[in-house]
Design an enzyme around this catalytic site. Structure first.
Site: not given
Ligand code: DAK
Length: 272
Positions: A83, A128, A131, A151
């Site tokens: 997400a 997400g 998922e 998450e």
């Molecule tokens: N959201 C927004 N931007 C993201 C992102 C994300 N999930 N993942 C990566 N980006 C963005 C980074 O901020 C960065 O943007 P800039 O800083 O360049 O503007 C760009 O993508 C490149 O990312 P990195 O520089 O971090 O790239 P790396 O290769 O160093 O790292 C990574 C890649 C995938 C390991 C890292 O980006 C990372 O850890 N990303 C977050 C992954 C994460 O935690 N995903 C889960 C998100 S929470 C819900 C439904 C579902 C959910 C929640 C609520 N409801 C319906 C309410 C689910 C929740 C989630 O999915």
């Protein structure tokens, strides 16, 4: 073979999705390929993408020329990195709840779709993203893919059926481990535990997926439809409701803002 891809004419309000078709050579029958097109944000899913995906799936639901759908991400680094944390970090508990329901409606639509939807996972499938992939009928991954439900590291819980669908695919133990550790696994491990059906080299990945999907498009669409219906006929409505209630609750707790803002500041979160 990918040169056989044609644009699919459907009016979208933005270019967050790319739509193409692959002709199957049987009358006008086609595979629809939907690409999530936010490569710079690693295809993180925002509200526009949720709405556009829902619209296009509802549109093709009754199109008898589309036999199957492949869902993939732009570039070769991510399927969906989750997400959109930037948008989510601004949500109130109620907005979080509404976002959750919109996402859950999408995964339920994918789950119950009458045509096979295949996730072509070409890199990160996190949160997400994992998922949405888990809601699809089949998952084919490129060998560089990384899977996880991080998450809990952000102080929130899975919100799009992660606590509902994963355990059906990989069993309770494996699902619980992914969901409470927040750790990631690679394609080989995902294949070993049954999270993905097949793993292909990154080179010509989409082509390999199309070849696979093409093979089962030779089968009876009606028999496939009834098979999918029968597989998905158990009711999981209540589990989804519990999940969105708990997701809302995580936005009432300070850990969620600590976790979400720490990600954006590239800091380690301090949880209570
Ligand atoms: N959201 C927004 N931007 C993201 C992102 C994300 N999930 N993942 C990566 N980006 C963005 C980074 O901020 C960065 O943007 P800039 O800083 O360049 O503007 C760009 O993508 C490149 O990312 P990195 O520089 O971090 O790239 P790396 O290769 O160093 O790292 C990574 C890649 C995938 C390991 C890292 O980006 C990372 O850890 N990303 C977050 C992954 C994460 O935690 N995903 C889960 C998100 S929470 C819900 C439904 C579902 C959910 C929640 C609520 N409801 C319906 C309410 C689910 C929740 C989630 O999915």
């Amino acid at each position: 073979m990918t040169e056989d891809l044609n644009n699919y004419k459907f009016s979208l309000k933005n270019d967050n999705l790319l739509l193409e078709t692959f002709n199957l050579g049987i009358e006008k029958k086609q595979i629809l390929i939907i690409t999530i097109n936010r490569e710079k944000s690693l295809n993180a899913v925002n509200i526009d993408i949720l709405k556009s995906l829902t619209n296009i799936l509802n549109h093709v639901k009754n199109d008898s020329n589309i036999l199957s759908i492949i869902l993939t991400g732009a570039g070769n680094k991510a399927f969906i990195a989750g997400a959109d944390i930037k948008s989510m970090s601004t949500y109130s508990p109620e907005e979080a709840y509404n976002y959750s329901v919109l996402g859950q409606d999408l995964v339920k639509l994918i789950n119950s779709f009458e045509k096979p939807i295949i996730a072509a996972i070409n890199g990160y499938a996190l949160g997400g993203g994992c998922e949405i992939a888990s809601a699809c009928h089949l998952r084919y991954a490129s060998e560089n893919s990384i899977f996880g439900q991080p998450e809990v590291k952000l102080g929130i819980i899975a919100g799009w059926g992660g606590t509902v669908n994963l355990k059906k695919l990989i069993g309770l133990g494996n699902a619980t481990k992914l969901l409470i550790s927040g750790n990631t696994i690679n394609s080989d491990e995902a294949y070993r535990i049954g999270l993905v059906n097949m793993v292909f080299p990154l080179q010509n990945f989409l082509l390999s997926v199309i070849k696979e999907v093409k093979s089962f498009c030779q089968n009876s669409p009606n028999a496939i439809k009834n098979t999918l219906f029968s597989i998905n006929s158990s009711d999981n409505g209540e589990s989804y409701t519990i999940e969105s209630d708990l997701f809302r609750d995580s936005f009432k707790h300070e850990d969620s803002s600590a976790g979400l803002s720490a990600f954006l500041k590239r800091e380690k979160p301090k949880f209570k």
